[in-house]
Design a protein around this motif. Structure first.
Motif, PDB file in Angstrom:
ATOM      1  N   UNK A 133       0.855  -1.197   0.000  1.00 61.21           N
ATOM      2  CA  UNK A 133       0.000   0.000   0.000  1.00 61.21           C
ATOM      3  C   UNK A 133       0.888   1.244   0.000  1.00 61.21           C
ATOM      4  N   UNK A 134       0.753   2.071  -1.036  1.00 60.66           N
ATOM      5  CA  UNK A 134       1.593   3.278  -1.136  1.00 60.66           C
ATOM      6  C   UNK A 134       1.236   4.270  -0.042  1.00 60.66           C
ATOM      7  N   UNK A 135       2.268   4.772   0.632  1.00 58.96           N
ATOM      8  CA  UNK A 135       2.104   5.795   1.665  1.00 58.96           C
ATOM      9  C   UNK A 135       3.041   6.957   1.334  1.00 58.96           C
ATOM     10  N   UNK A 136       2.483   8.120   1.133  1.00 62.41           N
ATOM     11  CA  UNK A 136       3.279   9.277   0.731  1.00 62.41           C
ATOM     12  C   UNK A 136       3.831  10.021   1.933  1.00 62.41           C
ATOM     13  N   UNK A 137       2.985  10.176   2.984  1.00 57.64           N
ATOM     14  CA  UNK A 137       3.396  11.026   4.102  1.00 57.64           C
ATOM     15  C   UNK A 137       3.639  10.270   5.394  1.00 57.64           C
ATOM     16  N   UNK A 138       2.997   9.159   5.609  1.00 58.10           N
ATOM     17  CA  UNK A 138       3.075   8.509   6.923  1.00 58.10           C
ATOM     18  C   UNK A 138       3.514   7.055   6.831  1.00 58.10           C
ATOM     19  N   UNK A 139       4.464   6.779   5.957  1.00 59.89           N
ATOM     20  CA  UNK A 139       4.930   5.403   5.781  1.00 59.89           C
ATOM     21  C   UNK A 139       5.546   4.850   7.057  1.00 59.89           C
ATOM     22  N   UNK A 140       6.321   5.656   7.775  1.00 62.25           N
ATOM     23  CA  UNK A 140       7.032   5.164   8.950  1.00 62.25           C
ATOM     24  C   UNK A 140       6.075   4.622  10.010  1.00 62.25           C
ATOM     25  N   UNK A 141       4.969   5.334  10.238  1.00 58.55           N
ATOM     26  CA  UNK A 141       4.024   4.863  11.252  1.00 58.55           C
ATOM     27  C   UNK A 141       3.077   3.801  10.690  1.00 58.55           C
ATOM     28  N   UNK A 142       2.740   3.908   9.421  1.00 58.05           N
ATOM     29  CA  UNK A 142       1.818   2.933   8.806  1.00 58.05           C
ATOM     30  C   UNK A 142       2.431   1.534   8.823  1.00 58.05           C
ATOM     31  N   UNK A 143       3.743   1.436   8.550  1.00 53.80           N
ATOM     32  CA  UNK A 143       4.417   0.138   8.503  1.00 53.80           C
ATOM     33  C   UNK A 143       5.303  -0.098   9.727  1.00 53.80           C
ATOM     34  N   UNK A 203      13.662  12.431  17.183  1.00 57.14           N
ATOM     35  CA  UNK A 203      12.859  12.157  18.376  1.00 57.14           C
ATOM     36  C   UNK A 203      11.379  12.047  18.031  1.00 57.14           C
ATOM     37  N   UNK A 204      10.894  12.933  17.171  1.00 55.03           N
ATOM     38  CA  UNK A 204       9.486  12.871  16.780  1.00 55.03           C
ATOM     39  C   UNK A 204       9.177  11.581  16.032  1.00 55.03           C
ATOM     40  N   UNK A 205      10.057  11.199  15.120  1.00 54.27           N
ATOM     41  CA  UNK A 205       9.857   9.960  14.357  1.00 54.27           C
ATOM     42  C   UNK A 205       9.866   8.738  15.279  1.00 54.27           C
ATOM     43  N   UNK A 206      10.884   8.654  16.144  1.00 48.72           N
ATOM     44  CA  UNK A 206      11.009   7.491  17.029  1.00 48.72           C
ATOM     45  C   UNK A 206       9.844   7.408  18.013  1.00 48.72           C
ATOM     46  N   UNK A 207       9.397   8.555  18.495  1.00 46.51           N
ATOM     47  CA  UNK A 207       8.255   8.558  19.421  1.00 46.51           C
ATOM     48  C   UNK A 207       6.993   8.075  18.732  1.00 46.51           C
ATOM     49  N   UNK A 208       6.757   8.544  17.502  1.00 49.17           N
ATOM     50  CA  UNK A 208       5.562   8.118  16.769  1.00 49.17           C
ATOM     51  C   UNK A 208       5.606   6.627  16.453  1.00 49.17           C
ATOM     52  N   UNK A 209       6.782   6.134  16.045  1.00 55.71           N
ATOM     53  CA  UNK A 209       6.923   4.703  15.743  1.00 55.71           C
ATOM     54  C   UNK A 209       6.765   3.873  17.018  1.00 55.71           C
ATOM     55  N   UNK A 210       7.402   4.324  18.112  1.00 57.29           N
ATOM     56  CA  UNK A 210       7.278   3.609  19.382  1.00 57.29           C
ATOM     57  C   UNK A 210       5.846   3.573  19.878  1.00 57.29           C
ATOM     58  N   UNK A 211       5.096   4.645  19.637  1.00 57.74           N
ATOM     59  CA  UNK A 211       3.687   4.671  20.035  1.00 57.74           C
ATOM     60  C   UNK A 211       2.896   3.602  19.291  1.00 57.74           C
ATOM     61  N   UNK A 212       3.196   3.407  18.024  1.00 57.34           N
ATOM     62  CA  UNK A 212       2.526   2.354  17.254  1.00 57.34           C
ATOM     63  C   UNK A 212       2.852   0.969  17.827  1.00 57.34           C
ATOM     64  N   UNK A 213       4.088   0.803  18.292  1.00 49.63           N
ATOM     65  CA  UNK A 213       4.471  -0.490  18.861  1.00 49.63           C
ATOM     66  C   UNK A 213       3.680  -0.801  20.131  1.00 49.63           C
TER      67      UNK A 213
END
Length: 423
Positions: A133-143, A203-213
């Motif tokens: 599934x193509x993600x343009x803006x939120x690939x890091x959190x989507x996957x 920090x923002x990227x890692x926090x958002x990804x960690x929240x998904x986890x």
């Protein structure tokens, strides 16, 4: 994607491109300098990151290749290469001219090897991941929870964070070093602020990804805060490279123009001596205009040499000191008094009628026995023009203060007049 966000991706690209354009001539001319090569690589990779990270470019890359989300490992690779260039820049900065040392070569090889390995791993992980599934803006959190893609996202963020942390600390330490040029210090401060802001991106990227986890949704950190931080950071870094170069360039231009303008009073005075002006050309550089004005003034001063009165200059200097002027200004005022007196003496000599040839022959019936005697029949020494020729700036500046010159002139003349009256 909003239009404002799209513009924000291209703004740092323009500023980074300007920094690269300013540095490019030096980079090409001194390509063997590892510091300049590192700067060039950093700016090229930084421009590439923002070009290919723009949402429209991401969509175009995916469409042209026909592979969904292939823009992700490409942008991650560029960002990793940019991170490596930060470390290589620091290595070149810290070691200066010792770039051939074994320690420097080992550090360079280590950085290149580790970050090249990270780039290879990014592509391997992407090949193993399932991201249809193509993600343009939120690939890091989507996957963020997708096997292999999860590891890829974490890998590029850690590589970026480590490089940014090391670079930020060393740049801030360097900016506090004693004896730095002011423009370089400000450039380092902008660079340091840029790298600290880059840490906010991570920090923002890692926090958002960690929240998904952990089953939470903080995707706004990934889609809003992280891109904004990246744009601000890149702009600060670009300004950090521009400030020392542009600041020193503008300061030098201003210094030259100020010197040229400060010589205007003395140049005007010398026009009356020569009856001409210094050469003028609209296409001439500021440096050439300054050189021409200085040459014109010095040539004119040499024409006044035989009218200069060293005794008057000594009395005028004493008068200036007695009037309370500091020694440097008293010396410049004394030179100005002597110079004005020489101009007046020259004018009087030009107005004096020249005696007939016969009278001059009768006045000196015996020809000189040597060229030396002819050139200096009185045996007096040539007036010293050293100060005038060397300190034309100081003399020209005091010519803007005729009241001070008149006060010194009057005070210098007072003892001679008193002596004459007493006798």
């Amino acid at each position: 994607m909003s239009h404002g966000l799209y513009v924000s991706f291209w703004l740092p690209t323009v500023v980074l491109g300007a920094a690269l354009a300013i540095k490019l001539p030096s980079i090409l001319k001194l390509w063997r300098d590892p510091l300049l090569r590192a700067v060039g690589g950093l700016l090229v990779f930084a421009c590439a990151v923002f070009v290919f990270a723009a949402p429209k470019t991401i969509a175009w890359t995916n469409r042209v290749t026909g592979v969904p989300n292939i823009a992700a490992p490409w942008v991650y690779s560029l960002l990793t290469a940019l991170s490596a260039s930060w470390l290589l820049l620091i290595i070149a900065w810290r070691n200066g001219r010792t770039e051939r040392s074994a320690q420097t070569r080992r550090a360079t090889r280590w950085v290149v090897s580790v970050y090249a390995g990270v780039v290879v791993a990014l592509w391997v992980l992407f090949a193993l991941a399932d991201v249809p599934v193509e993600q343009i803006r939120d690939l890091d959190t989507y996957y963020a929870n997708t096997p292999f893609m999860r590891e890829e996202i974490l890998l590029y963020l850690l590589a970026h964070t480590v490089a940014c942390s090391v670079t930020a600390r060393l740049v801030w330490n360097w900016s506090r070093t004693e004896g730095l040029d002011a423009w370089l210090r400000w450039g380092l401060r902008f660079l340091g602020a840029g790298y600290v802001t880059n840490l906010l991106f991570s920090a923002a990227k890692l926090t958002a990804v960690g929240a998904r986890w952990t089953g939470h949704d903080l995707d706004w950190l990934n889609t809003s805060i992280a891109p904004s931080a990246a744009c601000i950071a890149a702009t600060l870094v670009a300004v950090g490279f521009i400030v020392p170069h542009a600041g020193q360039y503008l300061q030098e231009r201003w210094r030259i123009r100020r010197r040229h303008r400060s010589l205007r009073p003395l140049s005007r005075l010398m026009r009356g001596v020569t009856g001409a002006r210094e050469p003028f050309d609209l296409r001439a550089t500021p440096e050439l205009r300054l050189i021409r004005r200085e040459t014109f003034i010095r040539d004119a001063l040499l024409q006044l040499a035989r009218h200069l009165d060293d005794d008057l200059r000594a009395r005028s200097y004493d008068a200036g000191v007695a009037l309370g002027f500091e020694r440097g200004r008293a010396q410049a005022l004394a030179a100005a008094v002597t110079l004005l007196d020489a101009v007046e003496a020259r004018e009087r000599a030009l107005r004096r009628p020249e005696p007939p040839e016969a009278a001059r022959s009768a006045a000196s019936p015996t020809p000189p026995t040597s060229p030396t005697a002819s050139s200096d029949p009185t045996g007096s020494s040539r007036p010293d023009t050293t100060y005038l020729l060397r300190e034309i700036q100081a003399v020209s500046r005091v010519l803007r203060h005729p009241v001070d010159i008149q006060a010194v002139r009057a005070h210098a003349a007072a003892p001679a007049e008193s002596m004459s009256t007493h006798e």
